[in-house]
Write a protein that holds these residues in place. Sequence first.
Motif, PDB file in Angstrom:
ATOM      1  N   HIS A 174      -9.272 -35.970  -1.097  1.00  0.00           N
ATOM      2  CA  HIS A 174     -10.280 -35.869  -0.038  1.00  0.00           C
ATOM      3  C   HIS A 174      -9.646 -35.999   1.340  1.00  0.00           C
ATOM      4  N   PHE A 175      -8.707 -36.932   1.492  1.00  0.00           N
ATOM      5  CA  PHE A 175      -8.072 -37.136   2.795  1.00  0.00           C
ATOM      6  C   PHE A 175      -7.197 -35.941   3.167  1.00  0.00           C
ATOM      7  N   GLU A 176      -6.557 -35.329   2.180  1.00  0.00           N
ATOM      8  CA  GLU A 176      -5.733 -34.135   2.448  1.00  0.00           C
ATOM      9  C   GLU A 176      -6.605 -33.011   3.000  1.00  0.00           C
ATOM     10  N   LEU A 177      -7.799 -32.844   2.462  1.00  0.00           N
ATOM     11  CA  LEU A 177      -8.694 -31.799   2.958  1.00  0.00           C
ATOM     12  C   LEU A 177      -9.194 -32.128   4.365  1.00  0.00           C
ATOM     13  N   ARG A 178      -9.374 -33.412   4.678  1.00  0.00           N
ATOM     14  CA  ARG A 178      -9.739 -33.793   6.048  1.00  0.00           C
ATOM     15  C   ARG A 178      -8.616 -33.451   7.034  1.00  0.00           C
ATOM     16  N   LEU A 179      -7.377 -33.703   6.623  1.00  0.00           N
ATOM     17  CA  LEU A 179      -6.251 -33.332   7.477  1.00  0.00           C
ATOM     18  C   LEU A 179      -6.191 -31.824   7.676  1.00  0.00           C
ATOM     19  N   ASN A 180      -6.463 -31.067   6.606  1.00  0.00           N
ATOM     20  CA  ASN A 180      -6.473 -29.607   6.729  1.00  0.00           C
ATOM     21  C   ASN A 180      -7.565 -29.155   7.697  1.00  0.00           C
ATOM     22  N   ALA A 181      -8.735 -29.800   7.630  1.00  0.00           N
ATOM     23  CA  ALA A 181      -9.818 -29.433   8.547  1.00  0.00           C
ATOM     24  C   ALA A 181      -9.424 -29.687   9.995  1.00  0.00           C
ATOM     25  N   GLU A 182      -8.736 -30.780  10.237  1.00  0.00           N
ATOM     26  CA  GLU A 182      -8.274 -31.080  11.588  1.00  0.00           C
ATOM     27  C   GLU A 182      -7.244 -30.052  12.056  1.00  0.00           C
ATOM     28  N   LYS A 183      -6.367 -29.647  11.141  1.00  0.00           N
ATOM     29  CA  LYS A 183      -5.345 -28.650  11.487  1.00  0.00           C
ATOM     30  C   LYS A 183      -6.003 -27.302  11.798  1.00  0.00           C
ATOM     31  N   TYR A 184      -6.981 -26.886  10.964  1.00  0.00           N
ATOM     32  CA  TYR A 184      -7.670 -25.621  11.217  1.00  0.00           C
ATOM     33  C   TYR A 184      -8.417 -25.664  12.551  1.00  0.00           C
ATOM     34  N   GLN A 185      -8.982 -26.799  12.877  1.00  0.00           N
ATOM     35  CA  GLN A 185      -9.698 -26.914  14.154  1.00  0.00           C
ATOM     36  C   GLN A 185      -8.749 -26.744  15.329  1.00  0.00           C
ATOM     37  N   GLU A 186      -7.565 -27.354  15.247  1.00  0.00           N
ATOM     38  CA  GLU A 186      -6.588 -27.198  16.326  1.00  0.00           C
ATOM     39  C   GLU A 186      -6.115 -25.752  16.441  1.00  0.00           C
ATOM     40  N   LEU A 187      -5.835 -25.114  15.286  1.00  0.00           N
ATOM     41  CA  LEU A 187      -5.383 -23.725  15.333  1.00  0.00           C
ATOM     42  C   LEU A 187      -6.475 -22.804  15.877  1.00  0.00           C
ATOM     43  N   LEU A 188      -7.704 -23.034  15.478  1.00  0.00           N
ATOM     44  CA  LEU A 188      -8.808 -22.218  15.994  1.00  0.00           C
ATOM     45  C   LEU A 188      -8.951 -22.378  17.497  1.00  0.00           C
ATOM     46  N   SER A 189      -8.783 -23.603  17.984  1.00  0.00           N
ATOM     47  CA  SER A 189      -8.876 -23.830  19.421  1.00  0.00           C
ATOM     48  C   SER A 189      -7.768 -23.088  20.157  1.00  0.00           C
ATOM     49  N   GLU A 190      -6.549 -23.140  19.618  1.00  0.00           N
ATOM     50  CA  GLU A 190      -5.442 -22.427  20.268  1.00  0.00           C
ATOM     51  C   GLU A 190      -5.694 -20.927  20.293  1.00  0.00           C
ATOM     52  N   ARG A 191      -6.122 -20.365  19.147  1.00  0.00           N
ATOM     53  CA  ARG A 191      -6.348 -18.914  19.089  1.00  0.00           C
ATOM     54  C   ARG A 191      -7.527 -18.502  19.971  1.00  0.00           C
TER      55      ARG A 191
END
Length: 877
Positions: free
Chosen positions: A652-669
């Motif tokens: 569960h925590f790994e998926l939370r980290l992935n969600a945070e990473k996707y949010q940062e990448l989406l913001s950059e793009r």
Amino acid sequence: MSLFKARDWWSTILGEKEEFDQGCLCVADVDNSGSGQDKVIVGSYNGYLRIFNPHPVKPGDEVQPEDLLLEVQLREPILQVEVGKFVSGTEGLHLAVLHCRKLCVYAVSGTQGNVEHGNQYQIKLMYEHNLQRTACNMTYGPFGGVKGRDLICIQSMDGMLMLFEQESYAFGRFLPGFLLPGPLAYSSRTDSFITVSSCQQVESYKYQVLAFATDADERHDTEQRKLSSGKRLVVDWVLNIGEQALDICVVSFNQGASSVFVLGERNFFCLKDNGQIRFMKKLDYSPSCFIPYCSVREGTINTLIANHNKILNVYQDITLKWASQLPCIPVSVKVANFQDLKGVIVTLSDDGHLQCSYLGTDPSLFQAPKVDSREINYEEMNAEMKELQKIIREATKTQDILPESEKQRDVTVTAEVSPDLDEESQAIESEVKTGAVPSLTVKITIQSRVKAQKPCLAVCVQAPLAVTCDQFVFDDLEPDSSETVVLSVFLKENCSPPELEGTCMVSYNIPTELNPEGIPRVSQCSFSLPLKLVCFPAQPSKAANHKLTIDTNKPPISFVTIFPDFVDPSEGDQANALGFQFLTGSKTTLLASKTSQRYRIQSDQLEDLWLVTKELIHRLQEHFKKQNCKDFACTFSGSIPLQEYFELIDRHFELRLNAEKYQELLSERAVQFRAIERRLLTRFKDKTPAPLQHLDTLLEGTFREVIALADAAEENQANMFQAFAKLKSATHLVIMLISLWQKLSTDQVAILEATFLPLAEDTQELGWEETVDAAVSYLLRTCLSKSSKEQALTLSSQLSMPKDTSRLKKNITLFCDRLAKGGRLSLSMDSATQPTAAMPGGCATIPESDLEERTIIPGSTAVFASHGQTTKQKSKP
């Protein structure tokens, strides 16, 4: 003691141990009521924003609850509050709140209440600016001569003036020769900013000069800046006053002239627009705050000056006209209009004493009470006291929590769950990958004893379960009438639910004589769903990765008796193995021992053990309850499956980290996409178009990246939802095993559930891991502590997403260890120190010989070795 006191018209104490300063008080009609009645806005360094509407019945009355219109905690220290026309498109007043690193502008509005409690007020964030530099103070006004709106200028601690044109940032300029920030004011007549520098000089800077000076994106030394690098920031006029200033105020009570008032540490100055001194007054006391408030005679201005001797002085120019005593030392003073009383003096002290007062000469004289010369009859007093105590005891014994009218509810709601599945499934858009998804009918009845207005029914089940319709609106219910609705419940998401329960809630209004529109009321009830809604009978499995054993103190009961809906009656009493096939694809097997009083539950997935184990214990309890057996008990003496549980936490925590990473990448793009759009728009608007230079290709590639990242984020969100559902099921299982292992009471089980299941939904802002870690840490520090040193540890007051789960897993392991050594769960501080004597049994495993038997599964001749703990097994080739 002075005879001339500031008479207390209304006063209150704000908070406990809060701090306030000069900019924390503001008086204005902030809610745009149009009545001309001011409201008092107060912000504190502790982050609390309060808005008051003082209106005592008579002067000196206590503060009424309705006087406080709004109280909200903004979580950051409030440096200054101001009211002005800060939002574009409207000339209404809005509230600007200055924090250390943020400027927020709110709209304050009120809605009329339906009951006698009065109106409801709320604030809505219109916009905010995150500051790159730490703020000191701010001022506002129509910079540059704009009409119908106010702009904001913020002075930072390092001498930068940051100007904001309402929702957008305009520019920033550094003040030359800056060392320490001083008070800041704006003069609309000369369109200039006035401050006092650390050189003890009053300095004025034109807005136009600030606007055309060199940009202050990066600070440069003024002396080293060359003339060719841009226009220098030049001061308009300078006046040396020879002391530091406490405050600056610019006023204009007529169209002829405006004055600049400067309150120094020992002198009070009044300056003209060009910096020349109109007059000054040497003070023989230490001032704390001031405000020019009116002009009662042509060419003169009245000023209030408060000092550290708790004296409020009223000056007409330099002539002292009045002096009155204050109850405390104010750090800010304002003049406001309330109801029919104009010119009320509002003062605020640094410890939160807020007072509205008026000037008067009526002395407060003490009058001695009349002496009662009658002799006291102590025997009569004792008899009366005993009688009163008897009445109090009787009232305490018979007093109910609810009033008499609430003993029988005006409106009741009941839910009846059908014992059988629907013949034709009512499942809508279910994501379960199996064939037909079953549904179950729930009949909900609303009965009303009185007239109920606007009844609205809401039905809620926890995801992944869903209902065909969750909202129902009815016409007004007449007395002794009822309404009935029918809906179906089904499994929508592709994972097993952690709970098979639902809630019905109906809201309605009961009209009264004083309030014909009705007083809002709520009634609710709960219902339980059967296990067969999410699983069906299947062939038992002889191999499983996870196993656990439940001990009882009664002989085993045949599955035909306790699971008639899952066992074929033709098998008779020989059925000692039962299989449950979940709709999501997993299988769980239930085994009953013939020689011992034990039951085994096994499955390939740890979370799938929960519902079957819960159902087994519930049905056993119901069976023995019907037999009038009151001493039935279930126990668990195996080891808690913490390692398998930790794997679900890590997933569960790994998926939370992935969600945070996707949010940062989406913001950059997204930033990249908008930048390319601006470039293309500039090219398309140009009268002489230039080549695109592959900007269209770059735009298309960035767009595809944004779409791909969004799809990946959605898929990760779905996986995280399933992982959280599995984690909740496993958490329920661990809580049950701990309660059976330690034989916990109902109150202790409630503490366990509140500790490990604090959230109904999991979000990035507030996740399960950090919340549970804080709760477990608190229990380890209080009721499960081993020494006073652990009790003295302080916990962090702010929850944030951790870097990993190592600390959480360590605390959960330590939590189980403390329970094994005799710790007891309690929220009372008296039980902070617990005995540490080891309990018999502890986490010891069950000997294999106790369950050494042949468990026969239909269709198979295999022999199972039963284990008393949850273990992981690998199939042999």
